[in-house]
Design a protein around this motif. Structure first.
Motif, short mmCIF file in Angstrom:
data_model
loop_
_atom_site.label_atom_id
_atom_site.label_comp_id
_atom_site.label_asym_id
_atom_site.label_seq_id
_atom_site.Cartn_x
_atom_site.Cartn_y
_atom_site.Cartn_z
N PRO B 418 0.78 -19.17 -32.60
CA PRO B 418 0.14 -20.47 -32.38
C PRO B 418 1.13 -21.56 -32.02
O PRO B 418 0.79 -22.51 -31.33
CB PRO B 418 -0.53 -20.79 -33.73
CG PRO B 418 -0.34 -19.62 -34.59
CD PRO B 418 0.60 -18.66 -33.96
N ALA B 419 2.39 -21.40 -32.45
CA ALA B 419 3.38 -22.44 -32.14
C ALA B 419 3.66 -22.52 -30.65
O ALA B 419 4.12 -23.54 -30.16
CB ALA B 419 4.68 -22.16 -32.89
N ASN B 420 3.39 -21.44 -29.93
CA ASN B 420 3.71 -21.43 -28.50
C ASN B 420 2.92 -22.47 -27.73
O ASN B 420 3.34 -22.93 -26.67
CB ASN B 420 3.44 -20.06 -27.89
CG ASN B 420 4.40 -19.02 -28.41
OD1 ASN B 420 4.10 -17.84 -28.41
ND2 ASN B 420 5.56 -19.45 -28.84
N GLN B 421 1.74 -22.82 -28.26
CA GLN B 421 0.90 -23.74 -27.49
C GLN B 421 1.62 -25.06 -27.27
O GLN B 421 1.56 -25.64 -26.19
CB GLN B 421 -0.41 -23.98 -28.26
CG GLN B 421 -1.50 -24.60 -27.41
CD GLN B 421 -1.69 -23.86 -26.12
OE1 GLN B 421 -1.78 -22.63 -26.06
NE2 GLN B 421 -1.72 -24.60 -25.03
N TYR B 422 2.32 -25.52 -28.30
CA TYR B 422 3.05 -26.79 -28.17
C TYR B 422 4.17 -26.67 -27.15
O TYR B 422 4.43 -27.57 -26.37
CB TYR B 422 3.60 -27.21 -29.53
CG TYR B 422 2.52 -27.28 -30.58
CD1 TYR B 422 2.45 -26.32 -31.58
CD2 TYR B 422 1.57 -28.29 -30.56
CE1 TYR B 422 1.45 -26.37 -32.52
CE2 TYR B 422 0.56 -28.32 -31.50
CZ TYR B 422 0.51 -27.37 -32.48
OH TYR B 422 -0.48 -27.41 -33.41
N GLN B 423 4.81 -25.49 -27.17
CA GLN B 423 5.90 -25.28 -26.22
C GLN B 423 5.36 -25.24 -24.79
O GLN B 423 5.95 -25.77 -23.87
CB GLN B 423 6.62 -23.97 -26.53
CG GLN B 423 7.37 -24.02 -27.85
CD GLN B 423 7.84 -22.64 -28.26
OE1 GLN B 423 7.06 -21.79 -28.62
NE2 GLN B 423 9.14 -22.44 -28.20
N PHE B 424 4.18 -24.61 -24.65
CA PHE B 424 3.60 -24.52 -23.32
C PHE B 424 3.24 -25.90 -22.78
O PHE B 424 3.41 -26.18 -21.60
CB PHE B 424 2.33 -23.66 -23.35
CG PHE B 424 2.61 -22.19 -23.50
CD1 PHE B 424 1.59 -21.32 -23.83
CD2 PHE B 424 3.87 -21.67 -23.32
CE1 PHE B 424 1.83 -19.96 -23.96
CE2 PHE B 424 4.12 -20.32 -23.45
CZ PHE B 424 3.09 -19.47 -23.77
N ASP B 425 2.72 -26.72 -23.67
CA ASP B 425 2.31 -28.05 -23.22
C ASP B 425 3.49 -28.81 -22.64
O ASP B 425 3.33 -29.59 -21.70
CB ASP B 425 1.73 -28.85 -24.39
CG ASP B 425 0.36 -28.31 -24.81
OD1 ASP B 425 -0.07 -28.56 -25.94
OD2 ASP B 425 -0.25 -27.64 -23.97
#
Lengths: 281, 685
Positions: B418-425
């Motif tokens: 789930p932490a990847n979403q912030y990185q993707f943004d």
């Protein structure tokens, strides 16, 4: 497994239902031989949640489909493949409930066990009438005993009790409605519905799927159109304009309620034959 | 009083030269010169009070005389002159008295002062002496206290206790007789003993140091010897390689693998270890290898937390280079994305071999910045697979499809962290599914094999690889992978046959069907998910959640005479443990589906719900073909048992050839679809 369960539910048919004597529970029987008990009071109450609409308990009652259910004041009688079982209403919601008794009406052939399509309770004589796949009507005393009534040439779909005279009507696959005298066990009258042009529908077949009687009047339908008959004269008086073969019909006061089974509607007719309104799911 | 003063009046003594010398001279000369008049001595004799009275009397007389003179003068008579004169003389005398008295008073004063002064001086001298003495006393006291407080250095030395001292000290030092009585001597003796002991110990210490040095030197020598051994050993290992190969014991190879394994990132390492262990213990047909560039991995080796630093460093570099080159914003973003999706240079390769020599090659990668693992799959078979050629055929063995939904719902299109979403943004990546072709699929079971567990809804700062998680999933996953490969291979073969209208039924399954089947499979095509959803008779399947975009959809057409039966099939990726589901539409004397014909519903039930009978021999990959065969059989039954419509002229299109006990049964008037073997008749369920 979830997929299995979903598949079963997709292919499930509920054939029979019966309300408990206290009016709080509903028993329903399906084509897998299972009976489910629902709590009507919970499901119909104002605080009903999703869980209230699920059965309290589900158990396998018979090997084959449960085509008919009827309630006495203490028992639930279920009919499956060639046997009738009785369950105690007081015990039925407990897990692991066992039937109180199980009876087999005597059958002729043993190759295939005939199904029991209709159960009719005769409260006056405390007996149960069964009819089904072996083309015969059986009467079973709720304590012991049974005797048979013959006559149909093809299997029997439905039974109806004529209150004033102790007679029972049966409708069957052979397209006839037969009246039987319960005391003598003899056939009194036969009505060949399909021979009457007003109601016959040869493209659907001649089978009689549903029957209801009001002592003087009778409504029957199935392959032929749903028709109101005057029993004395054995003549059709009104043909109801419904296309689909009807599966269930009842008299209610002056109205006739009928359901086709493959639509979501229960049609309500007056005696004169016009559709008053439809109840829809 | 005045007469005495008249007699003794002599030349006045000048007071100012200091009384004592005059007084002394006068006293010394008193015996010699009685003529000299001493007023000092007179002072001692006269009484001050009397003098005071005399003074007052004289003043009073003077006043009287003055008054008389005044009176006489005012009378102004001639003979008063002599009286005045007399009075004048008397006044003069009184004046003289007064003057004397004044002098006496002054002398008295002076004397008094002198005496006081003397006394004062004496007192001062005593006082000074007192101060001196006090000072000395204080000084002495201080000295005394200093002496009393003096701690001799000897008290700081911890001496051995008395008993010990008497026990251990040699008699010449302890000198019991003297020391017992005299504490001073005793202490001295003890100090002596202490000194002795210390000297001895110092000696010992020197000796020990010397021996230590010697031993160190020996160790050095031995170390050198051992290190010279290392190159010899490696040369022996090299030499033994051919022997290893000859004996099939690739120790060296395994050792090399373990060497490279040290540079793997933690999740890949966990996977490698667990897979090797599993392969050695349970599954001889599993082989594990590490691929990739070890040098790059070494250069890269940092703990995973620093991956953020990596990114920021590279971002800083990015900015610098952009200043020089000025590329477009898109390129910058692209580079950032590439950086985020970077893979670790090493990857773990797993090869699963099956009984028929087909192999599933899995390559596992680790995306460093996202902390997830991905997998790429490839199938290789011993014999060539005959692939179906129809349009729209979905290759079940393609790398994209073969591992889809290995576990239900695990479609591998979304990142499990789930932490990847912030990185993707931050870098404008919408979803990982755009990149899966290149990077591999991030299935959940892959993460579990690498020991990575991402708790739902709670992005943790770092998720570390857990060995036990990997171990608990390894066996099931390997088994599932094998089953999946076999099932897909079986399906591919079946499809190739179905395309030609042949339903392949193996000999073991012949007993499920009657000998004569007239209905034929005419068409078998793959359709798209959207097309399946459009079909009117599949709605209830879609609503029940049994048809999703990860599933495969097919359309089969079975014909007999004028009757055409269309079957829409949902194939779950988890075939064959999850059965295919059929939905039928019969075109014969009108369109009949399960919604308007109970018998069609019964046919669907016969094929989709009663599937367990149709598995065939284990492991049941023949389910689909058996289901299709059964579909042909029930169509035959349906058509042949249709009741004849007497209003229409002509014979029945399909004469009844099947043996049935009863044609219709139950309130729903079902046809007999169940086939009984070996009697060969049809009955109802």
């Amino acid at each position: 497994m979830e997929v299995q369960r979903a598949l079963e539910r997709l292919h499930m048919t509920i054939f029979s239902q019966s309300v408990s004597p206290c009016g709080k529970f509903l028993a329903a029987g399906n084509n897998y031989g299972q009976i489910a008990i629902f709590s009507l009071s919970a499901a119909l109450s104002s605080e009903a949640k999703e869980e209230s609409k699920k059965p309290l308990v589900t158990f396998v009652a018979h090997d084959g489909p449960v085509y008919s259910l009827v309630s006495t004041d203490r028992h639930l009688l279920s009919a499956g493949d060639g046997e009738v079982k009785a369950w105690l209403w007081g015990e039925i919601i407990k897990k692991g409930c066992k039937e109180v008794w199980s009876r087999h009406p005597p059958y002729r052939s043993s190759l295939e066990v005939p199904e029991i399509n209709a159960l009719l309770l005769n409260p006056k004589e405390n007996s149960l009438l069964l009819a089904g796949g072996d083309c015969q009507l059986h009467t079973m005393d709720l304590e012991t005993g049974s005797f048979t009534l013959r006559g149909h040439t093809d299997y029997i779909h439905c039974l109806a009790l004529r209150e004033r005279s102790p007679e029972v009507l049966s409708g069957g696959e052979d397209g006839t409605v037969r009246l039987w005298d319960l005391r003598t066990g003899e056939e009194v009258q036969t009505i060949e519905v399909y021979r009457h042009e007003e109601c016959a529908r040869p493209q659907n077949g001649k089978w009689i799927g549903c029957l209801a009687t009001d002592s003087d009047w009778m409504v029957c339908g199935g392959g032929p159109a749903l028709t109101l008959w005057h029993l004395r004269s054995a003549t059709p008086t009104t043909v109801f304009p419904l296309r689909a073969p009807q599966k269930h019909v009842t008299f209610y006061q002056d109205l006739v309620l009928t359901a086709a089974g493959n639509s979501c509607r229960v049609d309500v007719f007056t005696n004169l034959g016009y559709r008053a309104f439809s109840l829809s799911f | 009083m005045s007469t005495e003063s008249n007699k003794k009046r002599k030349p006045k003594v000048i007071r100012s030269d200091g009384a004592p010398p005059e007084g002394k001279r006068n006293r010394s000369e008193i015996d010699l010169e009685m003529k000299y008049y001493s007023e000092e001595a007179e002072v001692d004799i006269r009484d001050p009070n009397k003098d005071y009275d005399l003074y007052r009397f004289t003043c009073h007389e003077l006043q009287r005389l003055m008054a008389e003179i005044q009176e006489l003068k005012s009378r102004g008579s001639r003979d008063s002159a002599s009286e005045i004169e007399e009075r004048r003389i008397q006044s003069c005398v009184h004046f003289m008295t007064l003057k004397k008295l004044n002098r006496l008073a002054h002398i008295r004063l002076k004397k008094g002062r002198d005496q006081t002064h003397e006394a004062k001086q004496k007192v001062d001298a005593y006082h000074l002496q007192l101060q001196n003495l006090l000072y000395e006393v204080m000084h002495l006291q201080k000295e005394i206290t200093k002496c009393l407080e003096f701690k001799s250095k000897h008290e700081e030395i911890e001496l051995v206790s008395m008993e010990e001292f008497y026990r251990e000290a040699p008699p010449e030092i302890s000198k019991c007789e003297i020391t017992m009585g005299d504490p001073h001597q005793q202490t001295l003796a003890r100090l002596d003993w202490e000194l002795e002991q210390r000297k001895r110990l110092a000696e010992k210490y020197k000796e020990c140091l010397a021996s230590k040095e010697k031993i160190l030197k020996e160790i050095e020598v031995k170390k050198e010897y051992l290190s010279s051994l290392q190159p010899r050993l490696s040369s022996i290992m090299q030499a033994s390689l051919p022997v290893q190969e000859y004996l099939f014991m690739p120790f060296d190879q395994a050792h090399k693998q373990y060497e490279t394994a040290r540079h793997l990132p933690p999740p890949l390492y966990v996977l490698f270890v667990q897979a090797s262990a599993y392969g050695q213990a349970c599954d001889k047909k599993l082989s594990v290898a590490i691929e990739g560039n070890v040098e790059e991995a070494k250069a890269l080796y940092k703990p995973p937390e620093d991956s953020q630093d990596d990114e920021s460093d590279s971002d800083a570099e990015e900015e610098q280079t952009t200043k020089r080159r000025r590329p477009t914003l898109g390129v910058q973003l692209d580079d950032k994305r590439k950086e985020m999706l970077k893979r670790h240079p090493l990857s773990v390769m797993l090869d699963l071999r099956c009984k028929d020599d087909s192999m599933l090659h899995l390559t596992f990668y680790y995306l460093m910045n996202l902390n997830i693992m991905t997998v790429k799959a490839r199938v290789s078979t011993a014999t060539e697979i005959v692939t179906p050629v129809s349009a729209g055929y979905v290759d079940l063995l393609s790398p994209d499809m073969i591992l889809s939904c290995l576990y239900p719902g695990d479609h591998g299109k979304k990142t499990p962290n789930p932490a990847n979403q912030y990185q993707f943004d931050k870098v404008g990546i919408l979803t990982l599914s755009d990149y899966v072709l290149e990077l591999g699929h991030p299935y959940l079971w892959v993460q579990k094999l690498g020991g990575l567990h991402f708790p739902k809804e709670q992005p943790q700062h770092t998720v570390t690889a857990d060995n036990s998680l990997s171990a608990s999933h390894m066996e099931t996953t390997m088994k599932l992978l094998r089953t999946r490969l076999q099932a897909r291979l079986a399906l591919t073969k079946q499809f190739a046959s179905l395309e030609h209208g042949i339903v392949p039924v193996s000999s073991e399954c012949q007993r499920l069907f009657p000998a004569k089947i007239v209905s034929r499979l005419v068409k078998w095509v793959a359709i798209a998910y959207e097309d399946y959803m459009e079909l009117p008779y599949t709605r209830d399947i879609v609503e029940a959640g049994l048809a999703e975009d990860t599933h495969l959809y097919y359309l089969a057409l079975i014909e007999r005479g004028t009757a055409k039966l269309q079957a829409a099939v949902v194939l779950n990726p988890g075939y064959s443990s999850i059965p295919p589901i059929f939905r039928l539409c019969l075109n014969w004397k009108g369109e009949k589906t399960s919604s308007n014909d109970d018998n069609i519903r019964a046919m669907e039930s016969e094929v989709s719900v009663c599937y367990r009978e149709l598995y065939g021999p284990r492991p049941g990959y023949q389910l689909l073909t058996n289901q299709l065969q059964r579909l042909c059989v029930v169509l035959d039954v349906y058509l042949e048992t249709e009741s004849h419509d007497t209003s229409v002229e002509g014979p029945k299109e399909f004469p009844q050839e099947k043996m049935c006990l009863r044609l219709v049964r139950g309130p729903s008037r079902m046809k007999p679809f169940k086939y009984n073997h070996p009697q060969g008749f049809f009955s109802h369920r």
